[in-house]
Design a protein around this motif. Sequence first.
Motif, PDB file in Angstrom:
ATOM      1  N   ALA A 267      12.093  -5.135  10.458  1.00 54.78           N
ATOM      2  CA  ALA A 267      11.738  -6.620  10.172  1.00 54.78           C
ATOM      3  C   ALA A 267      10.740  -6.803   9.143  1.00 54.78           C
ATOM      4  CB  ALA A 267      11.830  -7.729  11.204  1.00 54.78           C
ATOM      5  N   VAL A 268      10.866  -7.615   7.980  1.00 52.46           N
ATOM      6  CA  VAL A 268       9.559  -7.510   6.707  1.00 52.46           C
ATOM      7  C   VAL A 268       9.333  -8.792   7.119  1.00 52.46           C
ATOM      8  CG1 VAL A 268       8.353  -5.994   4.759  1.00 52.46           C
ATOM      9  CG2 VAL A 268      10.366  -5.244   5.845  1.00 52.46           C
ATOM     10  N   LEU A 269       8.185  -8.991   6.924  1.00 55.81           N
ATOM     11  CA  LEU A 269       7.330 -10.614   7.115  1.00 55.81           C
ATOM     12  C   LEU A 269       6.723 -10.107   5.546  1.00 55.81           C
ATOM     13  CD1 LEU A 269       9.671 -10.753   9.530  1.00 55.81           C
ATOM     14  CD2 LEU A 269       7.641 -12.369  10.497  1.00 55.81           C
ATOM     15  N   VAL A 270       6.608 -11.975   5.133  1.00 59.55           N
ATOM     16  CA  VAL A 270       5.551 -11.538   3.929  1.00 59.55           C
ATOM     17  C   VAL A 270       4.927 -13.426   4.467  1.00 59.55           C
ATOM     18  CG1 VAL A 270       5.051 -11.766   1.303  1.00 59.55           C
ATOM     19  CG2 VAL A 270       6.554 -10.240   2.898  1.00 59.55           C
ATOM     20  N   GLY A 271       3.041 -13.331   4.345  1.00 59.13           N
ATOM     21  CA  GLY A 271       2.260 -13.858   4.840  1.00 59.13           C
ATOM     22  C   GLY A 271       1.823 -14.322   3.559  1.00 59.13           C
ATOM     23  N   GLN A 272       2.547 -16.254   3.081  1.00 60.67           N
ATOM     24  CA  GLN A 272       1.766 -16.421   1.747  1.00 60.67           C
ATOM     25  C   GLN A 272       0.629 -15.485   0.514  1.00 60.67           C
ATOM     26  OE1 GLN A 272       0.818 -19.526   2.663  1.00 60.67           O
ATOM     27  NE2 GLN A 272      -0.324 -20.176   1.484  1.00 60.67           N
ATOM     28  N   ALA A 273       2.570 -14.763  -0.027  1.00 62.77           N
ATOM     29  CA  ALA A 273       2.235 -13.518  -0.760  1.00 62.77           C
ATOM     30  C   ALA A 273       2.895 -13.924  -1.844  1.00 62.77           C
ATOM     31  CB  ALA A 273       1.760 -12.257  -0.109  1.00 62.77           C
ATOM     32  N   ILE A 274       4.300 -13.650  -1.480  1.00 63.16           N
ATOM     33  CA  ILE A 274       5.612 -13.471  -2.117  1.00 63.16           C
ATOM     34  C   ILE A 274       5.401 -13.557  -3.913  1.00 63.16           C
ATOM     35  CG2 ILE A 274       7.025 -15.599  -1.808  1.00 63.16           C
ATOM     36  CD1 ILE A 274       9.571 -13.258  -2.167  1.00 63.16           C
ATOM     37  N   HIS A 275       4.469 -14.280  -3.811  1.00 62.35           N
ATOM     38  CA  HIS A 275       4.414 -15.245  -5.391  1.00 62.35           C
ATOM     39  C   HIS A 275       3.463 -14.154  -6.130  1.00 62.35           C
ATOM     40  CE1 HIS A 275       1.460 -16.994  -2.340  1.00 62.35           C
ATOM     41  NE2 HIS A 275       0.797 -17.100  -3.707  1.00 62.35           N
ATOM     42  N   TRP A 276       3.012 -13.456  -5.394  1.00 62.77           N
ATOM     43  CA  TRP A 276       2.550 -12.306  -6.162  1.00 62.77           C
ATOM     44  C   TRP A 276       3.042 -10.576  -6.164  1.00 62.77           C
ATOM     45  CZ3 TRP A 276      -1.547 -14.643  -7.888  1.00 62.77           C
ATOM     46  CH2 TRP A 276      -2.582 -15.100  -7.231  1.00 62.77           C
ATOM     47  N   PHE A 277       4.513 -10.978  -5.773  1.00 64.57           N
ATOM     48  CA  PHE A 277       5.557  -9.531  -6.093  1.00 64.57           C
ATOM     49  C   PHE A 277       5.837  -9.538  -7.756  1.00 64.57           C
ATOM     50  CE2 PHE A 277       6.229  -8.813  -0.534  1.00 64.57           C
ATOM     51  CZ  PHE A 277       5.037  -8.596  -0.962  1.00 64.57           C
ATOM     52  N   ASP A 278       5.881  -8.107  -7.554  1.00 63.75           N
ATOM     53  CA  ASP A 278       7.153  -8.476  -8.676  1.00 63.75           C
ATOM     54  C   ASP A 278       8.714  -7.863  -8.247  1.00 63.75           C
ATOM     55  OD1 ASP A 278       8.764  -6.738 -10.680  1.00 63.75           O
ATOM     56  OD2 ASP A 278       7.531  -5.919 -11.325  1.00 63.75           O
ATOM     57  N   GLN A 279       9.422  -8.837  -7.641  1.00 63.51           N
ATOM     58  CA  GLN A 279      10.234  -8.349  -6.821  1.00 63.51           C
ATOM     59  C   GLN A 279      11.542  -7.677  -7.302  1.00 63.51           C
ATOM     60  OE1 GLN A 279      11.850 -11.931  -5.152  1.00 63.51           O
ATOM     61  NE2 GLN A 279      10.509 -13.023  -5.052  1.00 63.51           N
ATOM     62  N   GLU A 280      11.927  -7.561  -8.849  1.00 67.36           N
ATOM     63  CA  GLU A 280      12.493  -6.629  -8.998  1.00 67.36           C
ATOM     64  C   GLU A 280      12.387  -5.745  -8.798  1.00 67.36           C
ATOM     65  OE1 GLU A 280      14.368  -5.033 -14.115  1.00 67.36           O
ATOM     66  OE2 GLU A 280      12.816  -6.265 -13.169  1.00 67.36           O
ATOM     67  N   ARG A 281      11.240  -4.852  -8.780  1.00 65.52           N
ATOM     68  CA  ARG A 281      10.945  -3.612  -7.829  1.00 65.52           C
ATOM     69  C   ARG A 281       9.966  -3.835  -6.707  1.00 65.52           C
ATOM     70  NH1 ARG A 281       5.528  -2.951 -10.255  1.00 65.52           N
ATOM     71  NH2 ARG A 281       5.825  -0.681  -9.014  1.00 65.52           N
ATOM     72  N   ALA A 282       9.974  -4.945  -6.274  1.00 66.95           N
ATOM     73  CA  ALA A 282       9.363  -5.063  -4.498  1.00 66.95           C
ATOM     74  C   ALA A 282      11.042  -5.154  -3.540  1.00 66.95           C
ATOM     75  CB  ALA A 282       8.402  -5.866  -4.585  1.00 66.95           C
ATOM     76  N   LEU A 283      12.003  -5.399  -4.452  1.00 65.20           N
ATOM     77  CA  LEU A 283      12.629  -5.788  -3.531  1.00 65.20           C
ATOM     78  C   LEU A 283      14.246  -4.616  -2.894  1.00 65.20           C
ATOM     79  CD1 LEU A 283      14.292  -9.206  -4.772  1.00 65.20           C
ATOM     80  CD2 LEU A 283      13.530  -8.210  -2.600  1.00 65.20           C
ATOM     81  N   PRO A 284      13.734  -3.624  -3.980  1.00 63.98           N
ATOM     82  CA  PRO A 284      14.668  -2.498  -3.058  1.00 63.98           C
ATOM     83  C   PRO A 284      13.953  -1.527  -2.275  1.00 63.98           C
ATOM     84  CG  PRO A 284      14.631  -3.013  -6.315  1.00 63.98           C
ATOM     85  CD  PRO A 284      14.000  -3.714  -5.413  1.00 63.98           C
ATOM     86  N   GLU A 285      11.892  -1.545  -2.254  1.00 63.86           N
ATOM     87  CA  GLU A 285      11.173  -1.358  -1.532  1.00 63.86           C
ATOM     88  C   GLU A 285      11.249  -1.546  -0.102  1.00 63.86           C
ATOM     89  OE1 GLU A 285       8.812   1.443  -1.426  1.00 63.86           O
ATOM     90  OE2 GLU A 285      10.601   1.779  -2.143  1.00 63.86           O
ATOM     91  N   ILE A 286      11.925  -2.644  -0.531  1.00 66.22           N
ATOM     92  CA  ILE A 286      11.860  -3.680   0.955  1.00 66.22           C
ATOM     93  C   ILE A 286      13.045  -2.841   1.326  1.00 66.22           C
ATOM     94  CG2 ILE A 286      11.749  -5.762   2.571  1.00 66.22           C
ATOM     95  CD1 ILE A 286      10.527  -6.878   0.215  1.00 66.22           C
ATOM     96  N   ALA A 287      13.893  -3.103   1.366  1.00 66.50           N
ATOM     97  CA  ALA A 287      15.483  -2.730   1.320  1.00 66.50           C
ATOM     98  C   ALA A 287      15.411  -1.452   2.160  1.00 66.50           C
ATOM     99  CB  ALA A 287      16.285  -3.115   0.640  1.00 66.50           C
ATOM    100  N   ARG A 288      14.956  -0.145   1.315  1.00 65.27           N
ATOM    101  CA  ARG A 288      14.389   0.604   1.825  1.00 65.27           C
ATOM    102  C   ARG A 288      14.622   0.853   2.952  1.00 65.27           C
ATOM    103  NH1 ARG A 288      10.305   4.462   1.963  1.00 65.27           N
ATOM    104  NH2 ARG A 288       8.875   3.288   1.192  1.00 65.27           N
TER     105      ARG A 288
END
Length: 264
Positions: A116-137
């Motif tokens: 599992a991957v959890l994020v607390g109070q921080a996703i608004h700082w992510f570049d999701q275009e780059r972060a989501l493939p990394e999380i999926a990896r």
Amino acid sequence: MGNDGTGYDPELYAKRSASFGAAAAEYAAHRPDYPAQAVAWALAPAAGEPDAGLDVLDLAAGTGKLSRVLIALGHRVTAVEPDRAMLAELRRDVPQATALVGTAERIPLPDASVDAVLVGQAIHWFDQERALPEIARVLRPGGPFATLSNADDDRVEWIAGLGEVSPSQVSFLGWAANPSRRIEPHPAFSAAQDADFPHTLRRTAESLVATVATHSHLLVMEDAEREAVKDRIRAYLRSRPETSEGEFDLRLVTRVQRCVRAGG
């Protein structure tokens, strides 16, 4: 924290995102944690053998507010955080977690290494275009990816009044639904589900001022401006019967958004 929608300034946003390390000790002392029920709901799709524990990545872990709850629930935690001062607080406060320097866009873990991957109070700082493939990896197929955000419950009248004296209203319920705080659709993940959980933070007027002072809006201010804002908030809290003396409950809502890695 996060873009408030009143005019995006990339330079200021970057400054705010890097502002927490200088106040790491205050962040650890004054920010709220997360209710166990909210964390359990976030992890539910990965639930396997009872009491077996999960391998959980706490991404952008800060000082370990979420890691501490995960450890208490019996899970094995890897905490990844880019700011070394925040990570030092985490290592001291949550020594059971494996703490690593890294970002959401570049996670220092092998493929399919966590349940599992959890994020607390921080996703608004992510570049999701780059972060989501990394999380999926790094996430095993069928595992949950979830974000948790604590929001001040501004349906309470005195809490709503804070917005008239504070420049930082991003902790209110409306901002918890801001697109920057939500998981963007991605083919590696299922459609997201949402759930809210009640939460409280026991405060005094002084400790609530200290909590607000850990928000990035205030952290990037000049000293004189920041002190003026704190004085204004302090005066407001002392003017209200709910908060003028002793301890009181700051009512919060923990908002969770959860999706599942495809392929399970």
